[in-house]
Design a protein around this motif. Structure first.
Motif, PDB file in Angstrom:
ATOM      1  N   VAL A   1       0.827  -1.211   0.000  1.00 38.69           N
ATOM      2  CA  VAL A   1       0.000   0.000   0.000  1.00 38.69           C
ATOM      3  C   VAL A   1       0.863   1.263   0.000  1.00 38.69           C
ATOM      4  CG1 VAL A   1      -1.929  -1.148   1.126  1.00 38.69           C
ATOM      5  CG2 VAL A   1      -0.217   0.001   2.540  1.00 38.69           C
ATOM      6  N   LYS A   2       2.193   1.081  -0.176  1.00 35.28           N
ATOM      7  CA  LYS A   2       3.152   2.173  -0.352  1.00 35.28           C
ATOM      8  C   LYS A   2       3.230   3.101   0.859  1.00 35.28           C
ATOM      9  CE  LYS A   2       2.629   2.205  -5.379  1.00 35.28           C
ATOM     10  NZ  LYS A   2       3.872   1.463  -5.597  1.00 35.28           N
ATOM     11  N   LEU A   3       3.151   2.515   2.049  1.00 36.29           N
ATOM     12  CA  LEU A   3       3.251   3.325   3.257  1.00 36.29           C
ATOM     13  C   LEU A   3       4.598   4.015   3.372  1.00 36.29           C
ATOM     14  CD1 LEU A   3       2.268   4.253   6.072  1.00 36.29           C
ATOM     15  CD2 LEU A   3       3.146   2.093   6.976  1.00 36.29           C
ATOM     16  N   PHE A   4       5.664   3.325   2.966  1.00 30.87           N
ATOM     17  CA  PHE A   4       7.011   3.847   3.178  1.00 30.87           C
ATOM     18  C   PHE A   4       7.542   4.648   1.992  1.00 30.87           C
ATOM     19  CE2 PHE A   4       6.605  -0.128   5.629  1.00 30.87           C
ATOM     20  CZ  PHE A   4       6.780   0.376   6.896  1.00 30.87           C
ATOM     21  N   GLU A   5       6.753   4.768   0.944  1.00 35.43           N
ATOM     22  CA  GLU A   5       7.211   5.487  -0.240  1.00 35.43           C
ATOM     23  C   GLU A   5       7.559   6.949   0.055  1.00 35.43           C
ATOM     24  OE1 GLU A   5       8.479   5.634  -4.140  1.00 35.43           O
ATOM     25  OE2 GLU A   5       7.902   3.932  -2.894  1.00 35.43           O
ATOM     26  N   PRO A   6       6.751   7.687   0.835  1.00 36.14           N
ATOM     27  CA  PRO A   6       7.141   9.075   1.163  1.00 36.14           C
ATOM     28  C   PRO A   6       8.476   9.156   1.894  1.00 36.14           C
ATOM     29  CG  PRO A   6       4.819   8.720   1.645  1.00 36.14           C
ATOM     30  CD  PRO A   6       5.409   7.370   1.342  1.00 36.14           C
ATOM     31  N   VAL A   7       8.745   8.172   2.777  1.00 27.97           N
ATOM     32  CA  VAL A   7      10.030   8.158   3.494  1.00 27.97           C
ATOM     33  C   VAL A   7      11.174   7.954   2.507  1.00 27.97           C
ATOM     34  CG1 VAL A   7      11.400   6.969   5.248  1.00 27.97           C
ATOM     35  CG2 VAL A   7       8.937   7.270   5.575  1.00 27.97           C
ATOM     36  N   CYS A   8      10.982   7.021   1.582  1.00 31.73           N
ATOM     37  CA  CYS A   8      12.007   6.752   0.577  1.00 31.73           C
ATOM     38  C   CYS A   8      12.297   8.004  -0.249  1.00 31.73           C
ATOM     39  CB  CYS A   8      11.566   5.626  -0.355  1.00 31.73           C
ATOM     40  SG  CYS A   8      11.396   4.027   0.469  1.00 31.73           S
ATOM     41  N   GLN A   9      11.246   8.707  -0.635  1.00 30.44           N
ATOM     42  CA  GLN A   9      11.423   9.903  -1.461  1.00 30.44           C
ATOM     43  C   GLN A   9      12.147  11.000  -0.700  1.00 30.44           C
ATOM     44  OE1 GLN A   9       7.639  11.010  -3.146  1.00 30.44           O
ATOM     45  NE2 GLN A   9       7.368   9.052  -4.205  1.00 30.44           N
ATOM     46  N   THR A  10      11.846  11.131   0.593  1.00 31.51           N
ATOM     47  CA  THR A  10      12.530  12.128   1.419  1.00 31.51           C
ATOM     48  C   THR A  10      14.022  11.819   1.534  1.00 31.51           C
ATOM     49  OG1 THR A  10      10.522  12.523   2.705  1.00 31.51           O
ATOM     50  CG2 THR A  10      12.607  13.215   3.692  1.00 31.51           C
ATOM     51  N   ILE A  11      14.339  10.547   1.750  1.00 28.71           N
ATOM     52  CA  ILE A  11      15.740  10.146   1.880  1.00 28.71           C
ATOM     53  C   ILE A  11      16.474  10.348   0.559  1.00 28.71           C
ATOM     54  CG2 ILE A  11      17.269   8.180   2.286  1.00 28.71           C
ATOM     55  CD1 ILE A  11      15.182   7.125   4.246  1.00 28.71           C
ATOM     56  N   ILE A  12      15.819  10.021  -0.548  1.00 29.94           N
ATOM     57  CA  ILE A  12      16.453  10.198  -1.857  1.00 29.94           C
ATOM     58  C   ILE A  12      16.793  11.668  -2.079  1.00 29.94           C
ATOM     59  CG2 ILE A  12      16.089  10.056  -4.348  1.00 29.94           C
ATOM     60  CD1 ILE A  12      14.393   7.584  -3.867  1.00 29.94           C
ATOM     61  N   ARG A  13      15.876  12.540  -1.728  1.00 30.03           N
ATOM     62  CA  ARG A  13      16.142  13.981  -1.895  1.00 30.03           C
ATOM     63  C   ARG A  13      17.316  14.416  -1.021  1.00 30.03           C
ATOM     64  NH1 ARG A  13      10.325  14.181  -1.722  1.00 30.03           N
ATOM     65  NH2 ARG A  13       9.459  14.748  -3.770  1.00 30.03           N
ATOM     66  N   ALA A  14      17.364  13.898   0.220  1.00 30.54           N
ATOM     67  CA  ALA A  14      18.433  14.299   1.150  1.00 30.54           C
ATOM     68  C   ALA A  14      19.800  13.798   0.683  1.00 30.54           C
ATOM     69  CB  ALA A  14      18.125  13.766   2.549  1.00 30.54           C
ATOM     70  N   THR A  15      19.855  12.612   0.101  1.00 30.54           N
ATOM     71  CA  THR A  15      21.135  12.059  -0.349  1.00 30.54           C
ATOM     72  C   THR A  15      21.548  12.606  -1.713  1.00 30.54           C
ATOM     73  OG1 THR A  15      20.016  10.174  -1.384  1.00 30.54           O
ATOM     74  CG2 THR A  15      20.728   9.907   0.899  1.00 30.54           C
ATOM     75  N   LYS A  16      20.583  13.197  -2.412  1.00 30.63           N
ATOM     76  CA  LYS A  16      20.837  13.765  -3.744  1.00 30.63           C
ATOM     77  C   LYS A  16      21.391  12.728  -4.717  1.00 30.63           C
ATOM     78  CE  LYS A  16      21.627  18.372  -1.853  1.00 30.63           C
ATOM     79  NZ  LYS A  16      22.564  19.540  -1.746  1.00 30.63           N
ATOM     80  N   GLY A  17      21.057  11.471  -4.460  1.00 25.45           N
ATOM     81  CA  GLY A  17      21.468  10.409  -5.371  1.00 25.45           C
ATOM     82  C   GLY A  17      22.915  10.004  -5.255  1.00 25.45           C
ATOM     83  N   ASP A  18      23.633  10.500  -4.243  1.00 27.89           N
ATOM     84  CA  ASP A  18      25.051  10.163  -4.066  1.00 27.89           C
ATOM     85  C   ASP A  18      25.167   8.821  -3.351  1.00 27.89           C
ATOM     86  OD1 ASP A  18      27.761  10.052  -3.730  1.00 27.89           O
ATOM     87  OD2 ASP A  18      27.840  11.605  -2.186  1.00 27.89           O
TER      88      ASP A  18
END
Length: 431
Positions: A76-93
């Motif tokens: 049900v994609k509960l953790f998808e917002p968390v994943c997106q936040t972390i991706i933004r913070a790491t900037k893909g590095d």
């Protein structure tokens, strides 16, 4: 005889699995059964197996419902917002991603429950690794080292609690001297994560990485997730579950069973769809259950046959009388292989009291034996008798042999560093 047979059994199991001659499920059952027959204990084999199964049956049921619950939350994609936040913070590095994995793993390991910790870490980071083509075994390696260090050391983590109770220790007196080594080992894990991140950065195609980082900056890397009332309900339910787990309001099995039923009714109303979800998640849950039950067979035979005690006694016998003051150090070193192959119950209730009794003859405090024994939890979290590990392997879709080849390469040096930190800071005395 029993000690030699015990060490041969452990070595045979590891060889068969890492060389992929047998699956973990078959090897973990066949090797101790063969050893018991060789030792002439075939008539007691049934009782020993049942004894081992009795100890792991509740854990197997717990893991099944934990996998079902978090599997539903992932669908049900509960953790998808968390994943997106972390991706933004790491900037893909990749370096930031792996270091972030280590930091999160060390923090959630404070909860003390391995299954919950692994679920949270994988839910947050595994999608990122897959999107970038990074090695998912890094997630598993970092997570197990963090759990072994934090949960394995803290008095509320379960492992050390066994030592504190069986040796009748004061939890504060035990733990206060382990804070320094635990922090230093945590920093070592972060350093390992940084190194692994550098390796991943070099292995990823620069053009692909640059394109992905551009997608992150523009927001095109994400599929918007609709935060409807079910999303908020699932968030509240999961947070409540975590709080109840920490407060130990009820048995973990009961909490996960009730939480799964509630989540299933709220998110999937159609009975046919509910059955289909259970069938899909069974692909992850059933392998975990049968491996945990097989690990119970291994533990029951090795413990009840006397092989575990014989191995500990024979290992202590090689310590010269003049070097009795080194028993804490020897215990810490011995904890690595024994912790790897043994269940925590068998290790803490069967082996550690024997070591503590031997140390007492040299005037060594039992707290030092408990601290030394806890150091082996890093490798225990990577071993076949660690029940949460099978959940982790199911999440990253990895074989036990492949994981151990990767994880032990880093877990052994980190464990040795932990021993050194404990000796240097006086957590285990060498005087």
């Amino acid at each position: 005889m029993l000690a030699v047979l015990g060490f041969a059994t452990l070595g045979s199991f590891m060889l068969l699995v890492m060389r992929k001659h047998l699956s973990a499920f078959t090897a973990i059952m066949l090797t101790p059964i063969a050893a018991a027959l060789i030792a002439g204990k075939g008539t007691k084999l049934g009782d020993m197996i049942i004894s081992g199964l009795d100890t792991v049956a509740p854990t197997a049921a717990l893991l099944m419902f934990a996998v079902l619950y978090f599997g539903l939350m992932m669908e049900v994609k509960l953790f998808e917002p968390v994943c997106q936040t972390i991706i933004r913070a790491t900037k893909g590095d990749p370096v930031r991603i792996v270091v972030g994995t280590a930091v999160l793993a060390l923090l959630v390991a404070l909860d003390g429950d391995g299954t919950t910790s692994y679920m949270i870490i994988c839910s947050a980071f595994l999608p990122i690794y897959r999107r970038l083509g990074m090695n998912p075994l890094i997630v598993a390696t970092i997570a197990t080292m963090a759990l072994g260090t934090i949960s394995g050391t803290t008095p509320w983590g379960g492992a050390a609690t066994r030592g504190i109770s069986v040796l009748h220790l004061n939890a504060t007196e035990y733990f206060i001297h382990m804070i320094g080594p635990m922090v230093l080992t945590s920093l070592t894990i972060v350093a390992v994560a940084y190194w692994l991140g550098l390796r991943e950065r070099r292995s990823i195609d620069p053009e692909k990485l640059a394109a992905y980082q551009l997608d992150i900056a523009s927001g095109e890397a994400f599929t918007p997730v609709k935060a409807d009332w079910r999303m908020w309900f699932n968030t509240a339910l999961t947070l409540l579950l975590m709080v109840l787990l920490i407060l130990e309001v009820a048995d973990l099995l009961v909490l996960f069973m009730v939480a799964f039923v509630v989540a299933l009714l709220v998110n999937i109303r159609n009975i046919g769809d509910q059955q289909e979800l259970i069938k899909r998640q069974a692909a992850n849950a059933v392998p975990v259950m049968i491996l945990v039950l097989a690990a119970g067979v291994f533990t029951g035979i090795m413990t009840d046959s006397g092989m575990i005690k014989a191995m500990a006694d024979s290992a202590l016998a090689i310590v010269p009388e003049s070097m009795g003051n080194l028993i804490p150090l020897f215990t810490a070193v011995l904890a690595l292989p024994l912790g790897f192959f043994m269940s925590n119950d068998a290790y803490w209730f069967g082996v550690v009291p024997v070591l503590a009794e031997s140390a007492a003859h040299y005037g060594i405090d039992a707290n030092q034996i408990a601290r030394a024994g806890a150091i082996g939890q890093i490798l225990h979290s990577m071993g076949p008798t660690s029940a949460p590990l099978w959940v982790l392997l199911g999440l990253v879709k990895a074989e036990l042999g492949d994981f151990q080849k990767h994880a032990l390469r880093w877990g052994i040096p980190v464990s040795l560093a932990y021993i050194a930190f404990a000796a240097l800071t006086g957590a285990i005395s060498l005087k």
